[in-house]
Design a protein around this motif. Sequence first.
Motif, short mmCIF file in Angstrom:
data_model
loop_
_atom_site.label_atom_id
_atom_site.label_comp_id
_atom_site.label_asym_id
_atom_site.label_seq_id
_atom_site.Cartn_x
_atom_site.Cartn_y
_atom_site.Cartn_z
N ILE A 1 0.86 -1.19 0.00
CA ILE A 1 0.00 0.00 0.00
C ILE A 1 0.89 1.24 0.00
N TYR A 2 0.62 2.14 -0.91
CA TYR A 2 1.47 3.32 -1.05
C TYR A 2 1.44 4.15 0.23
N ASN A 3 2.62 4.61 0.65
CA ASN A 3 2.71 5.44 1.84
C ASN A 3 3.90 6.37 1.74
N GLU A 4 3.82 7.46 2.47
CA GLU A 4 4.92 8.41 2.58
C GLU A 4 5.07 8.85 4.03
N VAL A 5 6.30 9.14 4.43
CA VAL A 5 6.58 9.67 5.76
C VAL A 5 7.52 10.85 5.62
N HIS A 6 7.16 11.95 6.23
CA HIS A 6 8.02 13.14 6.23
C HIS A 6 8.08 13.69 7.66
N THR A 7 9.28 13.88 8.16
CA THR A 7 9.47 14.46 9.48
C THR A 7 10.14 15.82 9.33
N LEU A 8 9.51 16.84 9.87
CA LEU A 8 10.07 18.19 9.78
C LEU A 8 11.04 18.39 10.94
N PRO A 9 12.32 18.60 10.66
CA PRO A 9 13.32 18.67 11.73
C PRO A 9 13.11 19.90 12.62
N ASP A 10 13.44 19.72 13.89
CA ASP A 10 13.43 20.82 14.86
C ASP A 10 12.07 21.51 14.95
N THR A 11 11.01 20.74 14.86
CA THR A 11 9.66 21.34 14.90
C THR A 11 8.92 20.92 16.16
N PRO A 12 8.05 21.81 16.65
CA PRO A 12 7.16 21.46 17.76
C PRO A 12 5.89 20.82 17.22
N HIS A 13 5.11 20.24 18.12
CA HIS A 13 3.76 19.83 17.75
C HIS A 13 2.98 21.09 17.38
N SER A 14 1.98 20.95 16.54
CA SER A 14 1.17 22.08 16.03
C SER A 14 1.94 22.93 15.02
N PHE A 15 3.00 22.38 14.44
CA PHE A 15 3.79 23.12 13.45
C PHE A 15 2.96 23.58 12.27
N TRP A 16 1.91 22.83 11.93
CA TRP A 16 1.11 23.12 10.73
C TRP A 16 0.32 24.42 10.84
N LEU A 17 0.22 24.97 12.04
CA LEU A 17 -0.49 26.24 12.23
C LEU A 17 0.42 27.46 12.10
N MET A 18 1.71 27.21 11.85
CA MET A 18 2.68 28.29 11.81
C MET A 18 3.47 28.28 10.50
N GLN A 19 3.82 29.48 10.06
CA GLN A 19 4.81 29.62 9.00
C GLN A 19 6.19 29.62 9.65
N PRO A 20 7.21 29.02 9.04
CA PRO A 20 7.27 28.56 7.64
C PRO A 20 6.81 27.13 7.41
N TRP A 21 6.35 26.43 8.44
CA TRP A 21 6.06 24.99 8.30
C TRP A 21 4.73 24.73 7.60
N PHE A 22 3.82 25.68 7.60
CA PHE A 22 2.52 25.47 6.97
C PHE A 22 2.68 25.13 5.50
N TYR A 23 3.46 25.91 4.77
CA TYR A 23 3.60 25.69 3.34
C TYR A 23 4.32 24.38 3.04
N THR A 24 5.28 24.01 3.88
CA THR A 24 5.95 22.73 3.70
C THR A 24 4.96 21.59 3.85
N THR A 25 4.12 21.68 4.88
CA THR A 25 3.08 20.67 5.10
C THR A 25 2.13 20.60 3.91
N LEU A 26 1.68 21.76 3.46
CA LEU A 26 0.76 21.83 2.32
C LEU A 26 1.37 21.15 1.10
N GLN A 27 2.63 21.42 0.81
CA GLN A 27 3.27 20.86 -0.37
C GLN A 27 3.40 19.34 -0.27
N TYR A 28 3.72 18.83 0.91
CA TYR A 28 3.76 17.38 1.09
C TYR A 28 2.39 16.77 0.81
N CYS A 29 1.35 17.42 1.30
CA CYS A 29 -0.01 16.91 1.11
C CYS A 29 -0.43 16.95 -0.35
N LEU A 30 -0.16 18.06 -1.02
CA LEU A 30 -0.54 18.19 -2.43
C LEU A 30 0.22 17.19 -3.29
#
Length: 318
Positions: free
Chosen positions: A279-308
């Motif tokens: 089953i296709y899968n991907e894993v991406h870990t954003l280095p040096d990030t806290p939980h809730s990183f997706w609510l903050m820039q610059p990590w929001f756009y990185t998360t968005l791009q992984y998802c897209l």
Amino acid sequence: MKTNFGLLIVYCFCFFNGNSLLAQEQKIEVRPYTIQTTYEKLKNDYPFIKPIEALKSGPFISMENLIYTSIEGRDLKADVFIPKDTSEKRPAILLVFGGGWISGSKANVKPLAQHFAANGYVAVTVDYRLSTEAVYPAAVKDLKAAIRWMRDHAEEFHIDSKKIAILGNSAGAQLATLVGVTGNSEIYKDEQNTTSDVVQAILNIDGIVSFTHPESEEGAIAAKWLDGKRRENLKNWEEASPLTHVSETTPPTLFVNSAQPRFHAGRDDMLQILEQHNIYNEVHTLPDTPHSFWLMQPWFYTTLQYCLSFLGRVFNTE
């Protein structure tokens, strides 16, 4: 009681000296979990961050606070963001906010939903019942109702009903993954609605996939949602763990994780099962990030791009 948060009292009873019963109070502060409160919490340790904001406009149509189901007089509402080009049906994605099953709101995932819509996806955000209102499995059933509602309104919302994904962050990721691995399950079946609640992709943004794994931590907030501590209600702890249900029918899955290991509980075991079934899968870990990183820039756009990128591969929309 302060006006900016509620106070949940959980009573734990213990015997002392074999003959006296005392009640101990464990107080859980139900703090607001918003983009702004997250920024205030993180800004000192990460002075370079900026909170994300909802878009004032974009190449999408907004339909907000639509009632997707009513339960015991309670209307649960959805926001739908549709690409302006409606010449063809689009893949869709249901976004599930986090907040420990006890806090949060669909406003937290509105910016992400808008960006999905701007990139050609029908994006839906929903309310669901939190643990202060109803314990497990209420939230799971609410989200499955939302998937069925999306399919029932596929023509109206220009949704390709064969291409529906579910995304969640934190506790919302646990919920999204559970919904994704239990498509049309008898456990959460709605006898009144025969529409399928199967999804074709799971996007897990820093959420655990097991409450009983050795990597998991038992907490009062999870116990509140699961209607008892692990030793008191093991059935719920196991049943609510997505890892329990992973099989050859699990859809392609994306993990985007912080650098905080406790939010990865059960992930590697789930990945192993996915690999066993090709089953296709991907894993991406954003280095040096806290939980809730997706609510903050610059990590929001990185998360968005992984998802897209992931959705593009799964739905052939690249």
